[in-house]
Design a protein around this motif. Structure first.
Motif, PDB file in Angstrom:
ATOM      1  N   THR A 103       0.833  -1.205   0.000  1.00  0.00           N
ATOM      2  CA  THR A 103       0.000   0.000   0.000  1.00  0.00           C
ATOM      3  C   THR A 103       0.865   1.252   0.000  1.00  0.00           C
ATOM      4  OG1 THR A 103      -1.726  -1.192   1.208  1.00  0.00           O
ATOM      5  CG2 THR A 103      -1.833   1.214   1.219  1.00  0.00           C
ATOM      6  N   MET A 127      -6.482  -4.205  -0.183  1.00  0.00           N
ATOM      7  CA  MET A 127      -5.601  -3.041  -0.044  1.00  0.00           C
ATOM      8  C   MET A 127      -6.070  -1.855  -0.881  1.00  0.00           C
ATOM      9  SD  MET A 127      -1.953  -4.937  -0.667  1.00  0.00           S
ATOM     10  CE  MET A 127      -1.857  -6.718  -0.640  1.00  0.00           C
ATOM     11  N   MET A 131      -5.361   2.736  -1.407  1.00  0.00           N
ATOM     12  CA  MET A 131      -4.497   3.217  -2.492  1.00  0.00           C
ATOM     13  C   MET A 131      -5.157   4.440  -3.120  1.00  0.00           C
ATOM     14  SD  MET A 131      -3.342  -0.430  -4.141  1.00  0.00           S
ATOM     15  CE  MET A 131      -2.335  -1.588  -3.189  1.00  0.00           C
TER      16      MET A 131
END
Length: 547
Positions: A103, A127, A131
């Motif tokens: 990340t 994740m 982002m």
């Protein structure tokens, strides 16, 4: 006086176009969870141009970061060229890093899109919310029947507008024309594995990648050529697969991508079935594959390049016995593109006996053209003699060596004041220019004020017939501050005691180098790039104290 030569930019688009034109019928092979997929450079080039157009359709910035989260496949190779040849920057995400590191890297690089293999989507998708700049996740079916890498039923795609199917994206796209004018423009980027602190980004230019590709094609390097069948076992998300994917395209070599299954038996089967001539990977891969090569036809092999960490002499010679070829040791790192030196036995040394030649092969060789090196006293630029005995820090510079880290002005300790890269490797150099890695600076053991090379002790331990893997780390000592401890994985069905190990090692090294303790473990922990994770072992045995 000026030259009369053309100032043609060293960019990747002419390399792509040469493969598209000259080698359209040459085969590209990818191993999937359900079998072998075959295509050729002609069809690959068509799809790569469509992918270039698709990046326009997705609205990716003219210099946007195009991330990948994928295994070694022909689709990943499409991205290797479509992104940089359309002016964007390929960014290979290391799937083996921790989630917070991945990340951090995606946010630091400002990735706009991630192309992910379907089998890896369950790992990536949790994740994505963190982002900040990722607007699209393009899913590539890497299994043929939507199976995962383990062969189980494929994962259902999340119902999210950011999810795009790769094949549908290409089907709707128009082919792109490729032309990059500036050779110093960024082509790709990789991040270091970040074993200490945040991972650091290395940005490769078209020029540096072009020159590195030419270096990989030199005969005194790994010599990739049109007649080769190249199998990069090293992941495409690790230092651009050591440059082998680019070199295979440049040469027009048949390329065999092993996909998600890097177990020893499938790799051995690919080498035999596809008549692989050059297969490259880290030592831990080749330790496992060795036993699977017994009795197979490996006569097609001409070189087995290995890097990432020092190759034990015993492993290299074991390959010579089984395949007729010792391992070809090379050295480099993410910061050096990575290929910097290769350990060929030179013509003037061919008369030496086999043991002496084996010692030469146990070095990391001599530097390649355009790369410069020096070995200096720690934390200085004072060079030490090339006597094969005196050790110091290996420092390098060259046209495909990074001079800084991406948006990390604080990361200056990796460079000398006069602009050389401090590799962190401790090395010696003999009068013939052969570099021998002694250790990593952080892995040296200081016992009673004297330094012990953990790597040299490991190499001797791994020559024991009962030892499959070994790592040597420092543990606290009541008397000497630090002492070496051996962490050993025995060969299956074997046992080995500390006393037995010491008896074996005693004739092979100074007495004060002998391990003070031995731990039998199930497996040596590995880093994201397949190297031994000595930090994990040091943490595990942090409370242990020996005399």
């Amino acid at each position: 006086m000026d030259s009369t030569m053309m100032d043609a930019p060293l960019t990747l688009d002419p390399i792509f176009e040469r493969a598209e034109w000259l080698f359209a019928d040459k085969e590209l092979v990818t191993a999937t969870a359900t079998g072998i997929e075959r295509t050729n450079y002609g069809r690959w080039a068509e799809r790569t141009r469509l992918l270039g157009g698709a990046l326009d359709d997705l609205g990716i910035s003219s210099d946007g970061r195009v991330a990948t989260f994928a295994w070694n496949t022909d689709r990943h190779l499409e991205l290797y060229f479509a992104a940089p040849c359309s002016g964007r920057v390929l960014h290979t995400l290391n799937i083996r890093l921790f989630a917070d590191q991945i990340t951090y890297i995606a946010n630091h690089a400002r990735d706009e899109v991630i192309f992910a293999d379907r089998s890896l989507l369950p790992l990536l998708w949790p994740m994505v919310e963190e982002m900040a700049t990722v607007r699209h996740v393009v899913v590539m079916d890497d299994s043929g029947d939507n199976s995962s890498a383990s062969g189980s039923k494929g994962t259902e795609l999340p119902a999210d507008p950011r999810i795009v199917d790769y094949e549908e994206l290409l089907a709707a796209a128009s082919p792109a024309g490729f032309r990059v004018a500036d050779e110093r423009q960024a082509a790709s980027m990789c991040y270091t594995s970040g074993t200490t602190g945040d991972p650091k980004g290395v940005v490769y230019s078209h020029r540096s990648t072009y020159l590195h590709t030419m270096a990989a094609m030199l005969v005194d390097s790994v010599g990739v050529c049109e007649a080769d069948v190249v199998m990069p076992v090293v992941p495409m998300f690790h230092a651009n697969a050591w440059g082998l994917s680019h070199a295979a395209v440049a040469a027009g070599a048949k390329l065999v991508n092993p996909g998600p299954n890097l177990a020893p038996k499938p790799l051995a089967e690919l080498i035999e079935a596809e008549r692989v001539t050059l297969a490259a990977g880290v030592p831990t891969i080749w330790m496992g594959v060795l036993g699977e090569l017994e009795g197979r036809d490996t006569s097609s092999l001409r070189a087995i390049p290995c890097g990432g960490s020092a190759v034990p002499k015993a492993l290299s010679e074991a390959y010579r016995e089984v395949t007729g070829l010792p391992i070809l040791q090379a050295w480099g790192m993410t910061e050096t593109s990575p290929l910097c030196s290769v350990a060929h036995v030179r013509s003037g040394q061919q008369h030496l006996d086999e043991d002496t030649q084996a010692d030469v092969r146990a070095t990391v060789g001599t530097v390649l053209p355009t790369v410069e090196f020096r070995i200096c006293e720690p934390d200085t630029v004072n060079e030490i003699p090339h006597d094969g005995e005196t050790s110091g820090e290996l420092q390098v510079r060259g046209p495909y060596v990074t001079g800084s880290y991406y948006q990390r002005p604080d990361a200056t300790d990796s460079f000398t004041d006069d602009g050389w890269l401090r590799t962190g490797d401790v090395a010696t150099c003999d009068p013939h220019g052969y570099i021998r890695l002694v250790d990593r600076t952080k892995d040296l053991i200081k016992s009673g004020g004297e330094w012990i090379s953990s790597a040299e002790v490991e190499n001797e331990i791994m020559s024991h017939p009962k030892v499959a893997e070994a790592a040597v780390v420092a543990v606290a000592s009541q008397r000497w501050m630090e002492r070496p401890m051996a962490c050993i994985v025995p060969v299956e069905g074997e046992t080995i005691t500390h006393a037995e190990l010491i008896e074996y090692l005693a004739p092979r090294m100074a007495k004060w180098w002998l391990p003070s303790a031995t731990q039998i473990i199930d497996e040596v922990p590995k880093t994201s790039t397949g190297k031994f994770s000595k930090k994990t072992l040091r943490d595990r045995f942090a409370d242990l104290v020996v005399e």
